[in-house]
Design an enzyme around this catalytic site. Structure first.
Site, PDB file in Angstrom:
ATOM      1  N   TYR A  77       0.835  -1.203   0.000  1.00  0.00           N
ATOM      2  CA  TYR A  77       0.000   0.000   0.000  1.00  0.00           C
ATOM      3  C   TYR A  77       0.872   1.257   0.000  1.00  0.00           C
ATOM      4  O   TYR A  77       1.772   1.395   0.837  1.00  0.00           O
ATOM      5  CB  TYR A  77      -0.937   0.033   1.200  1.00  0.00           C
ATOM      6  CG  TYR A  77      -2.117  -0.912   1.100  1.00  0.00           C
ATOM      7  CD1 TYR A  77      -2.434  -1.570  -0.093  1.00  0.00           C
ATOM      8  CD2 TYR A  77      -2.932  -1.144   2.197  1.00  0.00           C
ATOM      9  CE1 TYR A  77      -3.519  -2.424  -0.172  1.00  0.00           C
ATOM     10  CE2 TYR A  77      -4.031  -1.998   2.129  1.00  0.00           C
ATOM     11  CZ  TYR A  77      -4.313  -2.639   0.940  1.00  0.00           C
ATOM     12  OH  TYR A  77      -5.390  -3.485   0.862  1.00  0.00           O
ATOM     13  N   ASP A 112      -9.329 -12.332  -1.651  1.00  0.00           N
ATOM     14  CA  ASP A 112      -9.331 -12.366  -3.118  1.00  0.00           C
ATOM     15  C   ASP A 112      -8.829 -13.704  -3.665  1.00  0.00           C
ATOM     16  O   ASP A 112      -7.834 -13.777  -4.385  1.00  0.00           O
ATOM     17  CB  ASP A 112      -8.484 -11.215  -3.671  1.00  0.00           C
ATOM     18  CG  ASP A 112      -8.898  -9.866  -3.101  1.00  0.00           C
ATOM     19  OD1 ASP A 112     -10.046  -9.740  -2.672  1.00  0.00           O
ATOM     20  OD2 ASP A 112      -8.065  -8.948  -3.072  1.00  0.00           O
ATOM     21  N   PRO A 166     -10.072  13.259   8.513  1.00  0.00           N
ATOM     22  CA  PRO A 166     -10.781  12.860   9.730  1.00  0.00           C
ATOM     23  C   PRO A 166     -12.293  13.036   9.592  1.00  0.00           C
ATOM     24  O   PRO A 166     -13.061  12.244  10.154  1.00  0.00           O
ATOM     25  CB  PRO A 166     -10.210  13.800  10.798  1.00  0.00           C
ATOM     26  CG  PRO A 166      -8.868  14.197  10.273  1.00  0.00           C
ATOM     27  CD  PRO A 166      -9.025  14.271   8.779  1.00  0.00           C
TER      28      PRO A 166
END
Length: 357
Positions: free
Chosen positions: A61, A159, A297
């Site tokens: 990521y 997956d 946020p």
């Protein structure tokens, strides 16, 4: 419905996790659309302040920024957090063993994740994506070895074909190895094909379902229109969130039609469309903790408010109808009156109640 600190058991394990998990794929701006470090820290702190305890990341990521940021943020709170990460994404595109689900990739990836996360163990490790090359026996054996070393506590898979997951779970059970306790799959009002085999399999074999993209890549928030349906330039990690929604086939005419109904229900209830989409996902008894990702946020707080919403039967019926899928063979075949008559005759049997582990 509940709050973040009313925990749920993850599959058949005794691990307690919050009913919404924080997805950290937005931590880092290496892909062009995530949150910078200061904003990511604020999102992380807000999630913890709300009572959340499970954060989900992966080795690839934002080119490693996500794990690195998370490792920096954890500090002394490491023991109270459930940290999930994944392996199989390649760490070097020119090295054939730097990715995939084989043992070499697994061991090297876990060691790199431990360094990035500044910890000596991973709470939950997922197989990120099935590579179609490595046998299930090799994968589940290698994963079990890591559990025995203490570097990994719990195992999950994401997956992958249902029959491969079921086979691995059966091998682990019969050999006394660490079982899979979590299944991470795409699941939303737009993507319901996981209801055919993956989600029922998870419920039967004791894997808690952790849906990703419960908002359909943002489509179910109502922010897209038909004008956004142009094809993206490339199928790549970078690009805009709109490009990702197009590549992942959530931003389609069908997806927009479903989003229209979500927006309508939200207006009737006086809530945001994201609340409706998340609440619908949470009403599935197999679902334990959907992933919510945020770039601010404010987006996080908006998603967390979905826990206060309980959809009525009429709203669920409308949402189910607009998003309905063909379950295919043999599921549709087995529901036909003629087939049921052949199997059951004139008798009626009450099915077993759905059990949440």
């Amino acid at each position: 419905m509940t709050s973040l600190d009313e925990y749920r058991l993850l599959g058949r394990s005794g691990l307690r996790v919050s009913p919404l998990s924080l997805g950290a794929m937005t931590f880092g701006d290496a892909w062009g659309w995530g949150a910078d470090k200061d904003t990511a820290r604020e999102i992380f702190e807000s999630y913890l302040d709300a009572g959340g305890n499970m954060v989900d990341t992966a080795n690839i990521y934002t080119d490693g920024q996500s794990e690195q940021f998370l490792g920096e943020f954890l500090g002394a709170r490491r023991e109270s957090m459930v940290i999930a990460t994944k392996y199989s994404g390649t760490r070097n595109p020119t090295d054939p063993n730097a990715g995939g689900t084989n043992r070499k990739s697994l061991v090297a990836s876990v060691e790199a994740s431990l360094r990035n996360l500044r910890t000596d163990y991973i709470d939950l490790l997922y197989v990120h994506a099935w590579d179609g090359l490595t046998s299930g026996e090799e994968i589940i054996a290698a994963l079990g070895d890591l559990v025995r070393t203490g570097k990994v506590l719990y195992l999950g898979i994401s997956d992958a074909p249902a029959w491969q997951v079921a086979r691995m779970q059966t091998i682990a059970e019969f050999r006394g190895w660490a079982p899979l306790v979590a299944l991470q799959v795409e699941y939303s009002l737009i993507e319901r094909t996981t209801e055919r085999d993956l989600i029922p399999m998870a419920a039967e074999l004791g894997l808690g379902v952790v849906p990703w993209a419960p908002l359909g890549g943002g489509v179910l928030t109502g922010k897209y229109s038909a004008a956004d349906l142009d094809a993206p330039d490339a199928d790549r990690p970078g690009g805009s969130r709109r490009d990702h929604a197009l590549v992942n086939r959530t931003l389609t005419e069908r997806g927009l039609s479903i989003a229209d109904v979500v927006v309508g229900v939200a207006q009737e209830l006086g809530v945001r469309p994201s609340h409706v989409a998340l609440a619908w996902t949470l009403q599935n008894p197999a679902v334990v903790s959907p992933l919510v990702g945020a770039r601010t946020p404010e987006q996080l707080h908006e998603d967390l408010a979905a826990l206060d919403l309980e959809l009525g039967p009429e709203h669920v019926e409308r949402l189910d109808a607009v998003s309905a899928i063909d379950l295919g063979f043999p599921h549709e075949f087995l529901t036909r009156p003629m087939v049921r008559g052949v199997v059951h005759g004139q008798t009626i049997t009450r099915p077993r109640p759905v059990v949440r582990w």
